[in-house]
Design an enzyme around this catalytic site. Sequence first.
Site, PDB file in Angstrom:
ATOM      1  N   THR A  53      -4.617  -2.729  11.549  1.00 53.54           N
ATOM      2  CA  THR A  53      -4.123  -2.356  12.871  1.00 53.54           C
ATOM      3  C   THR A  53      -4.618  -2.887  13.858  1.00 53.54           C
ATOM      4  OG1 THR A  53      -5.645  -0.595  12.496  1.00 53.54           O
ATOM      5  CG2 THR A  53      -3.740   0.043  11.332  1.00 53.54           C
ATOM      6  N   ASN A 105      -5.927  14.347   6.304  1.00 53.09           N
ATOM      7  CA  ASN A 105      -5.044  14.337   5.252  1.00 53.09           C
ATOM      8  C   ASN A 105      -5.493  14.858   3.876  1.00 53.09           C
ATOM      9  OD1 ASN A 105      -2.465  13.669   6.881  1.00 53.09           O
ATOM     10  ND2 ASN A 105      -3.808  11.765   6.943  1.00 53.09           N
ATOM     11  N   ASP A 119       1.578   8.247   5.300  1.00 48.60           N
ATOM     12  CA  ASP A 119       1.624   9.062   4.140  1.00 48.60           C
ATOM     13  C   ASP A 119       0.488  10.160   4.533  1.00 48.60           C
ATOM     14  OD1 ASP A 119       1.749  10.580   1.937  1.00 48.60           O
ATOM     15  OD2 ASP A 119       1.358   8.995   0.383  1.00 48.60           O
ATOM     16  N   HIS A 120       1.057  11.067   5.095  1.00 48.05           N
ATOM     17  CA  HIS A 120       0.209  12.340   5.891  1.00 48.05           C
ATOM     18  C   HIS A 120       0.491  13.387   5.415  1.00 48.05           C
ATOM     19  CE1 HIS A 120      -1.391  10.397   9.742  1.00 48.05           C
ATOM     20  NE2 HIS A 120      -1.615   9.404   8.916  1.00 48.05           N
ATOM     21  N   GLY A 175      -8.089   6.235   3.269  1.00 49.77           N
ATOM     22  CA  GLY A 175      -7.615   7.778   3.866  1.00 49.77           C
ATOM     23  C   GLY A 175      -8.452   8.489   5.122  1.00 49.77           C
ATOM     24  N   GLU A 176      -7.769   9.458   5.432  1.00 50.89           N
ATOM     25  CA  GLU A 176      -8.531  10.117   6.629  1.00 50.89           C
ATOM     26  C   GLU A 176      -8.875  11.562   6.169  1.00 50.89           C
ATOM     27  OE1 GLU A 176      -5.065   9.285   7.043  1.00 50.89           O
ATOM     28  OE2 GLU A 176      -5.162   7.294   8.110  1.00 50.89           O
ATOM     29  N   GLY A 219     -10.067  -2.482   7.829  1.00 49.56           N
ATOM     30  CA  GLY A 219     -10.891  -1.915   9.072  1.00 49.56           C
ATOM     31  C   GLY A 219     -11.925  -2.729   9.290  1.00 49.56           C
TER      32      GLY A 219
END
Length: 319
Positions: free
Chosen positions: A192, A111, A38-39, A107-108, A174
């Site tokens: 991941t 985005n 979702d970017h 999030g990142e 993470g």
Amino acid sequence: MTVQFGYKLAAEAFGPKELVRQARLAEEAGFDFVEISDHFHPWLDVQGHSPFAWSVLGSIAASTERIGLATGVTCPTVRYHPAIIAQAAATLAVLSDGRFTLGLGSGERLNEHVVGHGFPSVSDRQAMLREAIEIIRLLWSGGYQSYDGEYLALEDARIFDLPDELPLIAVAAGGPQAAELAAEDGDAMFGTDPDASLIEAYRASGGSGPRYGEVGVAWAPDAETAAQAAHETSRWSLLGWKVMSELPNPANFEEASEFVRLDDVREHVPCGPDLDAHVAAVRAYERAGYDRIAIMNLGPDPDGFIDFFANELRPALTA
């Protein structure tokens, strides 16, 4: 352990209609679920796409019958308010007849910065994610709801269209603290890396739900073509999460990944048609304890990879 295999829709590399087409092919090929990021931006400009994930998922729900759907993952705290995600996920669960899993993460910057609210520190992002999950679950419980947290608030809100069965919430992990959050606040975990310690931390904190993992491979009829494609579009993935979460724009990822070599890609990603190499990459996630493994093809030919999965990779993995 029963393992399901998913197809990762590369939303940064393909337009919305093409993603829907690939999802239909994935269902026909025997994948158990599709997962989509979702970017707002792609990782690199050369990828050239980044459609609205929720519209794509709605179209996939309407044009498939069996395959599961998942966000991998949505950040419900900056670019979105969690009330909007609660409503979107409930609607998608209804449209898909209960086939949807809501993957959530902190999030990142890539985005989230676009709405002009900044990007919080790691500790604040984790605290915000906890509050967001509380709000989502509160709204899913029905009726008018309000919430007054340290970071987030909700005022007299109600979701009118709720599914008979609520979606699972899979929380991205993470590190050990995020794995603990996934166990305490989520229904499943999303990772991941084939890192067994994350699964152990999740279980040690009481987590007993599905463990979603994401593995990158690069399929093509020859190894060099596969490696070149993966390097061109996906070399950013070798930078590590601490870098990936903080850079603001594709231009920054371009510069940061400038020194990632073709050999680096070959070292970390199985490239080409070698079945054993692809099987080994997936098995690493199985050994770590993942039971929902999404496979992302970094090669240039999605149709060829889906055929490869149907005719060679899935039979080998399920033998």
